[in-house]
Motif scaffolding. Structure first.
Motif: not given
Length: 458
Positions: A72-85
């Motif tokens: 299991t992987v837990y993601f903490r709150g907040g923005a995960y921003n992506y700029t390219h593929s």
């Protein structure tokens, strides 16, 4: 009504992570989760860290490189921003993805990517500038479980393509739970292939494709399933789709059966947040093959669901070639509420569908019903339906926050009033009911339960 929900209790799991023993408090995972390891990702993390709660990783890509079945992987709150593929466009009509999930789990031991309890991780792809079709998530693996994630902003950066996608799925036996999919330039979640996938308690809304090649707004559905043959078992349950520029749920070109149940669709076919006409505007588009007859069409099922205020049909057969099942649905103020336009082997337009225990009220009630197998629906009873036959006919509040377990909000809207002429007027179609016979519509009135089973009215 709530169907077959499994409430997952909170448990304590002792796990070893990077050589450290940690006591993790979180939702019990489906299957034998106790054997799996638990890791953490945070917007402020570092991929060279240990992946513990105190030293989280930064990216889902790194997490995938480490995890194994049952983890299991837990993601903490907040923005995960992506700029390219993850790879470059080979042409302007190529398909690329920002996140590729190609490592699968196993039966009873999926790989889980989940929001940390009480927090909201946001995967934002609006800054991706690749000049072709964009997939935010590309889920090609199987036995993967995504839960509690927000996915937004998957862009179209030219006008040569139909749409991009928040989440594109071609793997099997995956679960997509409590997702919030919005403001993507195409469908929020799209099942391209694979069988046994469950989309559970998820929302897809405000999706709009301004640059699509077949006209602005024509391809941004809430949810789509265009499954190829021999991939049964795909289910949408407890989902909501609203203010998508095209359709709420779209099963066009699905050559394997799909079930939609306990789901709501409203205000589709408009520019998000307005009543300006845009794409097709159906609540539930239950099949079809581009207006052509095919010999290997399949039957879809839409049950216990609600469609209202969609620009076009609430429930639509869309030139389908076999009779879909439409059971215990409520359509209110659509245009029309039920449109059973099918197509015969000669290419002629016919009415096609099996309809039981449905309600059509307000707007234009019916279209293309001649030839359908319809009985025990509101229009078969010869009664006038007043507003007073419902506890409420309000069209506000349907986007209210979900219950703590992810279930749909409890509302009185379009539930039958205690004195409604539609109570106990249905026929048994295999769904639990209370009283002497099933009620009509999506919401069963509470009372004595037939056969010792229960049917919730959530």
């Amino acid at each position: 009504m709530r169907l077959s929900r499994v409430v997952k209790p909170v448990v304590l799991v002792s796990t070893v992570v990077a050589g450290l023993t940690a006591l993790v408090v979180g939702p019990a995972a489906v299957g034998s989760a106790a054997a799996g390891r638990v890791y953490y990702v945070s917007p402020t993390g570092i991929d060279s860290a240990a992946g513990t709660q105190a030293a989280p990783w930064a990216t889902i890509a790194h997490a995938q490189s480490v995890v194994q079945a049952g983890d299991t992987v837990y993601f903490r709150g907040g923005a995960y921003n992506y700029t390219h593929s993850a790879s470059s466009c080979r042409s302007q009509t190529d398909r690329v993805d920002a996140i590729t999930l190609n490592k699968g789990g196993s039966a009873g031991n999926p790989i889980r990517y989940m929001a940390y309890p009480g927090e909201r991780p946001i995967f934002d792809f609006s800054r991706v500038r690749d000049n072709c079709r964009i997939k935010g998530f590309d889920v090609t693996g199987s036995w993967i479980h995504l839960k509690g994630l927000e996915v937004t902003g998957a862009p179209q950066n030219n006008n040569l393509n139909h749409e991009s996608w928040g989440i594109w799925v071609s793997g099997s036996n995956n679960t997509f739970e409590q997702l919030d999919l919005h403001h993507n330039m195409g469908p929020g979640l799209f099942l391209q292939d694979g069988g046994g996938n469950l989309v559970l308690d998820s929302d897809s809304h405000d999706n709009y494709d301004p640059h699509t090649s077949n006209g602005a707004g024509e391809s941004a559905d809430g949810f789509g399933a265009h499954i190829s043959a021999n991939h049964p078992g795909n289910v949408f349950r407890g989902c909501r789709a609203w203010w998508n520029s095209d359709d709420g749920f779209d099963l066009i070109n699905a050559f394997s059966p799909v079930t939609i149940e306990n789901s709501w669709a409203w205000l589709n076919g408009y520019l998000p947040g307005t009543t300006t006409a845009s794409g097709n505007g159906n609540g539930f588009k239950a099949g079809g093959y581009g207006g052509k007859y095919v010999s290997n069409g399949v039957k879809h099922t839409v049950r216990s669901s609600v469609a209202f205020n969609n620009r076009s049909s609430g429930f639509y057969a869309n030139h389908h070639t076999v009779a879909d099942d439409f059971f215990n649905n409520t359509a209110y103020s659509n245009h029309p509420d039920f449109n059973m336009l099918g197509i015969s082997s000669s290419g002629a337009a016919i009415g096609l569908g099996k309809l039981r225990n449905n309600i059509a009220y307000g707007g234009t009630l019916l279209s293309n019903m001649t030839g359908t197998n319809a009985a025990n629906n509101s229009w078969d009873l010869g009664v006038t339906l007043p507003n007073a036959g419902f506890q409420s006919v309000s069209t506000s509040g349907w986007d209210a926050p979900r219950q703590s377990d992810g279930g749909l909000p409890v509302l009185p809207h379009l539930h039958l009033a205690p004195n409604s002429a539609l109570i106990d007027k249905g026929v048994d179609v295999g769904l639990p009911y209370s009283g002497a016979a099933p009620d009509l519509g999506a919401f069963e009135s509470p009372g004595r339960v037939a056969g010792g089973s229960s049917r919730h009215s959530g």
